[in-house]
Motif scaffolding. Structure first.
Motif, PDB file in Angstrom:
ATOM      1  N   GLN A 114       0.665  -1.302   0.091  1.00  0.00           N
ATOM      2  CA  GLN A 114       0.015  -0.147   0.007  1.00  0.00           C
ATOM      3  C   GLN A 114       0.998   1.308   0.077  1.00  0.00           C
ATOM      4  OE1 GLN A 114      -0.456  -2.719   1.774  1.00  0.00           O
ATOM      5  NE2 GLN A 114      -2.604  -2.927   2.514  1.00  0.00           N
ATOM      6  N   ILE A 115       2.072   1.344   0.781  1.00  0.00           N
ATOM      7  CA  ILE A 115       3.090   2.370   0.597  1.00  0.00           C
ATOM      8  C   ILE A 115       3.370   2.408  -0.688  1.00  0.00           C
ATOM      9  CG2 ILE A 115       4.965   3.179   1.792  1.00  0.00           C
ATOM     10  CD1 ILE A 115       4.282   1.705   4.350  1.00  0.00           C
ATOM     11  N   VAL A 116       3.765   1.428  -1.242  1.00  0.00           N
ATOM     12  CA  VAL A 116       4.294   1.623  -2.702  1.00  0.00           C
ATOM     13  C   VAL A 116       3.392   2.248  -3.535  1.00  0.00           C
ATOM     14  CG1 VAL A 116       5.119   0.357  -4.682  1.00  0.00           C
ATOM     15  CG2 VAL A 116       6.197  -0.251  -2.490  1.00  0.00           C
ATOM     16  N   ASP A 117       1.975   1.856  -3.526  1.00  0.00           N
ATOM     17  CA  ASP A 117       1.055   2.560  -4.263  1.00  0.00           C
ATOM     18  C   ASP A 117       0.833   3.983  -4.284  1.00  0.00           C
ATOM     19  OD1 ASP A 117       0.638   0.146  -5.645  1.00  0.00           O
ATOM     20  OD2 ASP A 117      -1.009  -0.424  -4.395  1.00  0.00           O
ATOM     21  N   TYR A 118       0.849   4.243  -2.842  1.00  0.00           N
ATOM     22  CA  TYR A 118       0.960   5.681  -2.228  1.00  0.00           C
ATOM     23  C   TYR A 118       1.977   6.630  -2.751  1.00  0.00           C
ATOM     24  CZ  TYR A 118      -1.146   8.941   1.149  1.00  0.00           C
ATOM     25  OH  TYR A 118      -1.779   9.966   1.848  1.00  0.00           O
ATOM     26  N   VAL A 119       3.035   6.067  -2.767  1.00  0.00           N
ATOM     27  CA  VAL A 119       4.305   6.813  -3.239  1.00  0.00           C
ATOM     28  C   VAL A 119       4.213   7.089  -5.121  1.00  0.00           C
ATOM     29  CG1 VAL A 119       6.781   6.838  -3.821  1.00  0.00           C
ATOM     30  CG2 VAL A 119       5.800   6.181  -1.505  1.00  0.00           C
ATOM     31  N   LYS A 120       3.569   5.917  -5.372  1.00  0.00           N
ATOM     32  CA  LYS A 120       3.272   6.079  -6.934  1.00  0.00           C
ATOM     33  C   LYS A 120       2.440   7.126  -7.513  1.00  0.00           C
ATOM     34  CE  LYS A 120       2.566   1.884  -8.748  1.00  0.00           C
ATOM     35  NZ  LYS A 120       2.444   0.390  -8.896  1.00  0.00           N
ATOM     36  N   LYS A 121       1.298   7.262  -6.520  1.00  0.00           N
ATOM     37  CA  LYS A 121       0.380   8.273  -6.817  1.00  0.00           C
ATOM     38  C   LYS A 121       1.000   9.589  -6.759  1.00  0.00           C
ATOM     39  CE  LYS A 121      -4.446   9.768  -6.310  1.00  0.00           C
ATOM     40  NZ  LYS A 121      -5.659   9.693  -5.578  1.00  0.00           N
ATOM     41  N   ILE A 122       1.846   9.795  -5.590  1.00  0.00           N
ATOM     42  CA  ILE A 122       2.533  11.094  -5.259  1.00  0.00           C
ATOM     43  C   ILE A 122       3.357  11.619  -6.642  1.00  0.00           C
ATOM     44  CG2 ILE A 122       3.709  12.476  -3.765  1.00  0.00           C
ATOM     45  CD1 ILE A 122       2.568  10.899  -1.628  1.00  0.00           C
ATOM     46  N   ILE A 123       3.989  10.671  -7.125  1.00  0.00           N
ATOM     47  CA  ILE A 123       4.774  10.864  -8.205  1.00  0.00           C
ATOM     48  C   ILE A 123       4.108  11.255  -9.419  1.00  0.00           C
ATOM     49  CG2 ILE A 123       6.239   9.869  -9.850  1.00  0.00           C
ATOM     50  CD1 ILE A 123       7.413   7.641  -7.745  1.00  0.00           C
ATOM     51  N   ASP A 124       2.866  10.328  -9.616  1.00  0.00           N
ATOM     52  CA  ASP A 124       1.976  10.911 -10.916  1.00  0.00           C
ATOM     53  C   ASP A 124       1.303  12.101 -10.501  1.00  0.00           C
ATOM     54  OD1 ASP A 124       2.303   8.190 -11.660  1.00  0.00           O
ATOM     55  OD2 ASP A 124       0.789   7.193 -10.853  1.00  0.00           O
ATOM     56  N   ASN A 125       1.116  12.773  -9.415  1.00  0.00           N
ATOM     57  CA  ASN A 125       0.480  13.999  -9.219  1.00  0.00           C
ATOM     58  C   ASN A 125       1.490  15.098  -9.431  1.00  0.00           C
ATOM     59  OD1 ASN A 125      -1.779  12.817  -8.807  1.00  0.00           O
ATOM     60  ND2 ASN A 125      -1.759  13.086  -6.403  1.00  0.00           N
ATOM     61  N   GLY A 126       2.771  14.552  -9.551  1.00  0.00           N
ATOM     62  CA  GLY A 126       3.845  15.788  -9.976  1.00  0.00           C
ATOM     63  C   GLY A 126       4.406  16.139  -8.745  1.00  0.00           C
ATOM     64  N   TYR A 127       4.578  15.352  -7.497  1.00  0.00           N
ATOM     65  CA  TYR A 127       5.082  16.024  -6.203  1.00  0.00           C
ATOM     66  C   TYR A 127       6.352  15.150  -5.646  1.00  0.00           C
ATOM     67  CZ  TYR A 127       0.949  19.321  -6.042  1.00  0.00           C
ATOM     68  OH  TYR A 127      -0.067  20.097  -6.324  1.00  0.00           O
ATOM     69  N   ALA A 128       6.654  14.319  -6.549  1.00  0.00           N
ATOM     70  CA  ALA A 128       7.802  13.331  -6.056  1.00  0.00           C
ATOM     71  C   ALA A 128       8.619  13.008  -7.378  1.00  0.00           C
ATOM     72  CB  ALA A 128       7.496  12.236  -5.160  1.00  0.00           C
ATOM     73  N   TYR A 129       9.890  12.485  -7.047  1.00  0.00           N
ATOM     74  CA  TYR A 129      10.617  12.017  -7.884  1.00  0.00           C
ATOM     75  C   TYR A 129      11.635  10.857  -7.661  1.00  0.00           C
ATOM     76  CZ  TYR A 129      13.839  15.083  -5.571  1.00  0.00           C
ATOM     77  OH  TYR A 129      14.732  15.767  -4.660  1.00  0.00           O
ATOM     78  N   GLU A 130      11.898  10.058  -8.688  1.00  0.00           N
ATOM     79  CA  GLU A 130      12.944   9.055  -8.538  1.00  0.00           C
ATOM     80  C   GLU A 130      14.307   9.473  -8.590  1.00  0.00           C
ATOM     81  OE1 GLU A 130      15.711   5.749  -9.398  1.00  0.00           O
ATOM     82  OE2 GLU A 130      14.967   7.202 -10.814  1.00  0.00           O
ATOM     83  N   SER A 131      15.225   8.861  -7.674  1.00  0.00           N
ATOM     84  CA  SER A 131      16.708   9.390  -7.813  1.00  0.00           C
ATOM     85  C   SER A 131      17.651   8.287  -7.294  1.00  0.00           C
ATOM     86  CB  SER A 131      16.952  10.730  -7.278  1.00  0.00           C
ATOM     87  OG  SER A 131      18.287  11.043  -7.405  1.00  0.00           O
ATOM     88  N   GLY A 132      18.316   7.544  -7.952  1.00  0.00           N
ATOM     89  CA  GLY A 132      19.170   6.757  -7.478  1.00  0.00           C
ATOM     90  C   GLY A 132      18.702   5.477  -6.806  1.00  0.00           C
ATOM     91  N   GLY A 133      17.256   5.013  -7.255  1.00  0.00           N
ATOM     92  CA  GLY A 133      16.683   4.038  -6.628  1.00  0.00           C
ATOM     93  C   GLY A 133      15.794   4.240  -5.488  1.00  0.00           C
ATOM     94  N   SER A 134      15.906   5.612  -5.106  1.00  0.00           N
ATOM     95  CA  SER A 134      15.026   6.110  -3.869  1.00  0.00           C
ATOM     96  C   SER A 134      13.917   7.222  -4.502  1.00  0.00           C
ATOM     97  CB  SER A 134      15.947   7.061  -2.876  1.00  0.00           C
ATOM     98  OG  SER A 134      16.797   5.997  -2.440  1.00  0.00           O
TER      99      SER A 134
END
Length: 725
Positions: free
Chosen positions: A242-262
């Motif tokens: 559920q946490i992974v899905d939550y993070v994915k949606k925040i990325i989709d909404n434009g408020y998070a980014y992936e960097s170096g596997g984090s």
């Protein structure tokens, strides 16, 4: 006969009393930094509480938060009548847990492979050298002192172990000292071992066994403190998908980014939106590098290039060697600290909750980060309606800190005081203010508990002796009823005012004081009125989670208790039979034996059963059923106080005797016999005639002369001491 005319009557109209407004619950909301009218969103109050990070024993800081929130929860649901859905998380994936689990495992494995005393000396010395490098780079003075204290403790045990070996102590003593060294140096040794071998720890069960153990211990501590269990408990390890899905949606909404596997939350992007802003709770902490780094965790080693801004924080961390890992679209990793609460609270309570609670130290960055990422997920600004934060706990005036190891565990605290006393100590302070845990604080709690308990016992005893009576009211009853009414009104207003338990208990204290005065000043009392007051006090204290009186004695006694009392009765009966058969006893002797038996019943036979007998002024006996352990402790304390008083009296008596002896020593021998016992003296001050004028005999003169010579030596010695000083 003329028909009666029925007149139409106007409809009765009702209007509320002029100038009267009922009090409503207001809570201090950390979001607005003021008291707000409490208006739940629905029929059930939704409440999420930040739970423990389970890597060590729970301490008094935990008690401060969870007992305080338990009190608020009880008042909201049991006094104000709101149904509550209370959710609490358990953090079982965290940097502290990973580090503690690794170091404990490595120290345990080290002990298994330890081959010689010399190896232990060498390894501890190497560990100390590493520890000293850490000390050299530590700027915080309190933490630096704590680390240096650890070094001194290890050195002390090492020296003690060397002495054991040098002086050829028994192998058993040497073995015990070796075990002591391993325990004392475990923190220092663990850090050293973790630096060398931490990355090789790959068994995930190592990282799950530790939090499971301490979660169980936490639950036991909460039960011992009479804290209600949460309606729902969520664990991070059970919500990773559920946490992974939550993070994915925040990325989709434009408020998070992936960097170096984090994955990192983009604070700048979020803050630039017109309907969002970061650090709602503590805007003055925006950009606080030290707080942000602490929030990222002790194992965080992020390169400056990995983040777009130092203010950005991890939603998902790429796992390094020696850390547990779960699959994700960004590679093997684990949840960041803050994201867990957002994802789990949302999974249970949805896009908005009434109350979110935690300790004041969680405001920034933890709760501010929760707010930001959750509002980014839902694109709303009302994820939390009311944020409640308990104040700090100080130990004798000093801030408690687990990282500085100056904390008191809940288990240790409960060895020294009762759960009821602890809870009353919290009730006597505002839940949102700093509380100083000290001997004075606990003495105040004990005194309040004793006052309320004694009042309850006195009312129970009154009912046993006279039943429930309702005498014709006089001005005394009218006055006491007014006190009772004002107290209920005052407590209600206090609870409406941010659940002010301190004022509530002050009001109850004053009401009991007036009720006691009423009982003491009236030969006939209205027991029904007193029962009403006592029932109200018991209801409020039970609602606070601190019920008054031994609950096992409030109803029918168990068969074991009845048998125990019957055994005492049997012993007393047998003793009376023996007295009646004893022909050597005269009337006075029999009276002494009977009075001694009466004292024995009161002081020795019944207290272990929780029965306290008290002699009343009217010759009757009050019977009070109390907690047996508390009664025995009370008797023990009383005996200790009486012994201390006796010893103090004897000490003063001895000091007085010494003072008198010194006074006698200081007396000039020429004047020592110039007293009313004699009427004439010779040139040296020796008496020649007694007070009646009879001449002193030669033998008496000889005796008096010896006494004067002895006094002369003492006097000359004293004079010499005075000249030297």
């Amino acid at each position: 006969m003329p028909k009666a005319v029925v007149q139409e009557r106007p409809d009765p109209k009702w209007s509320p009393p002029v100038g009267v407004e009922s009090s409503k619950l207001h809570l201090y909301n950390s979001l607005t930094r003021r008291k707000e009218l409490f208006v739940p969103q629905g029929n059930v109050v939704t409440w999420y509480s930040c739970g423990p990070t389970v890597y060590d024993d729970s301490h008094m800081g935990h008690a401060r938060s969870y007992v305080s929130f338990d009190i608020l929860r009880r008042v909201i649901q049991d006094y104000f009548g709101y149904p509550v859905n209370y959710v609490m998380n358990v953090t079982d994936i965290d940097d502290k847990i990973i580090k503690r689990a690794r170091t404990r495992y490595l120290v345990q494995e080290y002990e298994k492979t330890l081959t010689s005393m010399e190896q232990l000396y060498e390894d501890v010395a190497a560990a100390m050298e590493h520890h000293n490098t850490v000390i050299a780079t530590t700027t915080d003075p309190d933490k630096r002192k704590m680390l240096m204290d650890e070094v001194l403790k290890v050195k002390s045990v090492v020296d003690s172990l060397r002495d054991c070996v040098k002086t050829n102590k028994s192998s058993g003593e040497v073995s015990e000292k070796q075990k002591e060294l391993l325990v004392i140096s475990s923190s220092v040794l663990g850090e050293w071992l973790d630096r060398q071998k931490g990355k090789d720890v790959t068994d995930n069960s190592i990282f799950s066994d530790l939090p499971r153990h301490y979660e169980d211990e936490f639950n036991k501590d909460m039960e011992a403190l009479n804290v209600l269990p949460a309606d729902t408990v969520t664990r991070v390890s059970e919500y990773v998908p559920q946490i992974v899905d939550y993070v994915k949606k925040i990325i989709d909404n434009g408020y998070a980014y992936e960097s170096g596997g984090s994955v990192y939350f983009d604070v700048g992007k979020f803050d630039s939106e017109p309907n969002h802003y970061y650090a709602k709770l503590v805007p003055e902490a925006y950009g606080n590098r030290e707080a942000l780094e602490e929030g990222e965790g002790a194992l965080s080693t992020v390169n400056a290039q990995e983040k777009r801004s130092p203010n950005d924080f991890a939603l998902w961390k790429a796992s390094k060697p020696g850390e547990p890992a779960w699959p994700s679209p960004w590679g093997q990793g684990r949840p960041g600290w803050h994201i867990e609460c957002s994802a789990m609270a949302s999974a249970i309570l949805g896009e908005s909750m009434d109350i979110h609670s935690g300790g004041v130290d969680l405001k920034f960055p933890h709760h501010d980060n929760e707010l930001a990422q959750s509002e980014a997920y839902y694109d709303n600004d009302h994820w939390v309606r009311y944020f409640l934060h308990t104040g700090h706990l100080h130990i004798d005036g000093c801030k408690m800190s687990k990282s500085l190891k100056n904390f008191i565990t809940i288990k240790k605290a409960l060895e020294e005081t009762s759960a009821s006393h602890l809870r009353i100590a919290f009730l006597l302070h505002s839940w949102k203010d700093t509380l100083d845990y000290s001997s004075n604080t606990m003495e105040g709690a004990r005194q309040f508990h004793k006052m309320v308990s004694e009042f309850n016992l006195n009312i129970q005893d009154l009912l046993r002796r006279s039943g429930c009576t309702s005498e014709v009211w006089t001005s005394s009853e009218v006055k006491l009823q007014e006190v009772y009414d004002n107290a209920r009104t005052g407590v209600h207003k206090a609870l409406c005012d941010n659940i002010d338990t301190r004022t509530s208990l002050d009001i109850i204290r004053n009401m009991i004081s007036e009720a006691n005065k009423y009982m003491n000043n009236n030969t006939k009392v209205n027991s029904q009125l007193l029962v009403n007051i006592n029932s109200y006090v018991s209801k409020i204290m039970t609602m606070f989670g601190a019920p008054i009186g031994d609950q096992s004695t409030s109803g029918n006694q168990s068969s074991d208790q009845i048998i125990a009392v019957a055994e005492v009765l049997g012993k007393v009966r047998e003793q009376l039979r023996q007295y009646s058969k004893d022909q050597s006893l005269d009337a006075n002797g029999l009276q002494r034996q009977l009075l001694g038996l009466c004292d024995s019943i009161r002081d020795e036979l019944l207290p272990p059963l929780g029965v306290r007998l008290e002699d009343r002024d009217d010759g009757a006996t009050s019977i009070k059923l109390v907690n047996a352990d508390e009664l025995m402790q009370e008797i023990k304390t009383k005996k200790e106080q009486e012994l201390a008083k006796k010893q103090e009296k004897e000490k003063k008596k001895a000091e007085q005797a010494a003072k008198q002896a010194n006074k006698e020593t200081m007396k000039d021998p020429v004047d020592m016999f110039r007293t009313p016992e004699y009427s004439q003296w010779d040139a040296n001050g020796i008496p020649t005639h007694d007070k009646d004028g009879t001449e002193i005999t030669k033998s008496q003169t000889k005796k008096l002369t010896k006494q004067m010579e002895a006094q002369k030596k003492k006097y000359e010695k004293w004079l010499a001491q005075q000249q030297q000083s």
